[in-house]
Design a protein around this motif. Structure first.
Motif, short mmCIF file in Angstrom:
data_model
loop_
_atom_site.label_atom_id
_atom_site.label_comp_id
_atom_site.label_asym_id
_atom_site.label_seq_id
_atom_site.Cartn_x
_atom_site.Cartn_y
_atom_site.Cartn_z
N PHE A 52 0.85 -1.18 0.00
CA PHE A 52 0.00 0.00 0.00
C PHE A 52 0.88 1.24 0.00
CE2 PHE A 52 0.89 -1.15 4.32
CZ PHE A 52 1.05 0.04 4.99
N GLU A 53 0.29 2.39 -0.20
CA GLU A 53 1.03 3.64 -0.19
C GLU A 53 0.34 4.63 0.75
OE1 GLU A 53 1.81 7.18 -3.30
OE2 GLU A 53 2.45 5.19 -4.00
N ILE A 54 1.15 5.32 1.52
CA ILE A 54 0.65 6.39 2.39
C ILE A 54 1.63 7.55 2.27
CG2 ILE A 54 0.28 7.14 4.77
CD1 ILE A 54 -0.82 4.43 5.42
N SER A 55 1.11 8.71 1.98
CA SER A 55 1.91 9.94 1.90
C SER A 55 3.10 9.79 0.97
CB SER A 55 2.39 10.36 3.28
OG SER A 55 1.31 10.61 4.13
N GLY A 56 2.90 9.11 -0.15
CA GLY A 56 3.96 8.96 -1.12
C GLY A 56 4.99 7.90 -0.78
N GLU A 57 4.80 7.17 0.30
CA GLU A 57 5.73 6.11 0.71
C GLU A 57 5.11 4.75 0.38
OE1 GLU A 57 8.74 6.39 1.83
OE2 GLU A 57 8.79 8.51 2.33
N SER A 58 5.86 3.89 -0.29
CA SER A 58 5.43 2.54 -0.59
C SER A 58 5.79 1.65 0.60
CB SER A 58 6.11 2.02 -1.85
OG SER A 58 5.67 0.71 -2.17
N LEU A 59 4.81 0.92 1.12
CA LEU A 59 4.97 0.08 2.31
C LEU A 59 4.32 -1.28 2.05
CD1 LEU A 59 3.68 2.87 4.66
CD2 LEU A 59 6.05 2.17 4.58
N PHE A 60 4.62 -2.26 2.90
CA PHE A 60 3.86 -3.50 2.87
C PHE A 60 3.72 -4.05 4.28
CE2 PHE A 60 8.19 -5.15 2.32
CZ PHE A 60 8.21 -6.30 3.11
N CYS A 61 2.60 -4.72 4.52
CA CYS A 61 2.34 -5.43 5.77
C CYS A 61 2.49 -6.91 5.48
CB CYS A 61 0.91 -5.19 6.26
SG CYS A 61 0.65 -3.59 7.00
N ILE A 62 3.03 -7.64 6.45
CA ILE A 62 3.20 -9.08 6.28
C ILE A 62 2.99 -9.77 7.63
CG2 ILE A 62 5.71 -8.99 6.63
CD1 ILE A 62 5.85 -11.18 4.36
N MET A 63 2.40 -10.95 7.59
CA MET A 63 2.22 -11.76 8.79
C MET A 63 3.47 -12.62 8.96
SD MET A 63 0.55 -12.82 11.42
CE MET A 63 -1.17 -12.38 11.29
N GLY A 64 4.12 -12.50 10.09
CA GLY A 64 5.33 -13.27 10.36
C GLY A 64 5.02 -14.69 10.80
N ARG A 65 6.02 -15.54 10.77
CA ARG A 65 5.86 -16.93 11.23
C ARG A 65 5.51 -16.98 12.71
NH1 ARG A 65 11.23 -18.08 8.70
NH2 ARG A 65 10.75 -17.99 6.50
N ASP A 66 5.81 -15.90 13.44
CA ASP A 66 5.49 -15.83 14.87
C ASP A 66 4.11 -15.20 15.12
OD1 ASP A 66 5.99 -13.24 14.12
OD2 ASP A 66 7.46 -12.84 15.70
N ASP A 67 3.29 -15.11 14.05
CA ASP A 67 1.94 -14.53 14.12
C ASP A 67 1.93 -13.05 14.51
OD1 ASP A 67 0.65 -16.86 13.28
OD2 ASP A 67 0.55 -17.65 15.32
N SER A 68 3.00 -12.34 14.19
CA SER A 68 3.05 -10.90 14.41
C SER A 68 2.92 -10.18 13.08
CB SER A 68 4.38 -10.49 15.05
OG SER A 68 4.47 -10.98 16.36
N LEU A 69 2.10 -9.14 13.06
CA LEU A 69 1.97 -8.29 11.88
C LEU A 69 3.10 -7.27 11.90
CD1 LEU A 69 -1.84 -7.48 11.85
CD2 LEU A 69 -0.62 -9.11 10.44
N ARG A 70 3.72 -7.10 10.73
CA ARG A 70 4.80 -6.11 10.62
C ARG A 70 4.61 -5.30 9.35
NH1 ARG A 70 7.16 -10.71 12.70
NH2 ARG A 70 8.28 -10.39 14.66
N THR A 71 5.08 -4.08 9.40
CA THR A 71 5.03 -3.20 8.22
C THR A 71 6.45 -2.73 7.92
OG1 THR A 71 2.80 -2.49 8.75
CG2 THR A 71 4.05 -1.09 7.25
N PHE A 72 6.81 -2.75 6.64
CA PHE A 72 8.14 -2.37 6.20
C PHE A 72 8.04 -1.41 5.02
CE2 PHE A 72 8.56 -6.68 7.87
CZ PHE A 72 9.63 -6.54 8.75
N TYR A 73 9.08 -0.61 4.82
CA TYR A 73 9.19 0.14 3.58
C TYR A 73 9.32 -0.87 2.46
CZ TYR A 73 9.77 4.53 6.07
OH TYR A 73 9.56 5.62 6.87
#
Length: 99
Positions: A52-73
């Motif tokens: 997804f994009e917010i304020s001109g920044e491209s980001l992604f969310c991913i579910m980790g193997r430890d069941d934690s949601l994380r967001t990265f550039y």
């Protein structure tokens, strides 16, 4: 008893179109507050992701193997190539440029 409606006023047009005002909003308001990117139901299993994009920044969310949601550039640190597009499932995030 009825009351006459008070006319609503809008901001001047420049507040919607001025690049300087938008830049101030990105570094001020938009950079310091939470934003909706998606719903947790989109990431039910390890490796589920969406970009997804917010304020001109491209980001992604991913579910980790430890069941934690994380967001990265959404960018390779080496060549600034976009890592993921859309949504899907992956075991590992790999830069398409570097493979």
């Amino acid at each position: 008893m009825t009351h006459a409606a008070t006319p609503l006023r809008s901001l001047e047009a420049r507040y919607y179109t001025d690049p300087g005002i938008y830049a101030d909003e990105i570094t001020g308001l938009l950079a310091r507050s939470w934003h909706f990117a998606g719903h947790a139901s989109q990431l039910e299993n390890a490796g589920d992701h969406f970009a997804f994009e917010i304020s001109g920044e491209s980001l992604f969310c991913i579910m980790g193997r430890d069941d934690s949601l994380r967001t990265f550039y959404n960018v390779c640190q080496h060549r600034a190539h976009q890592l993921l597009q859309g949504s899907g499932q992956t075991r590992v995030v790999v830069c398409p440029y570097h493979a």
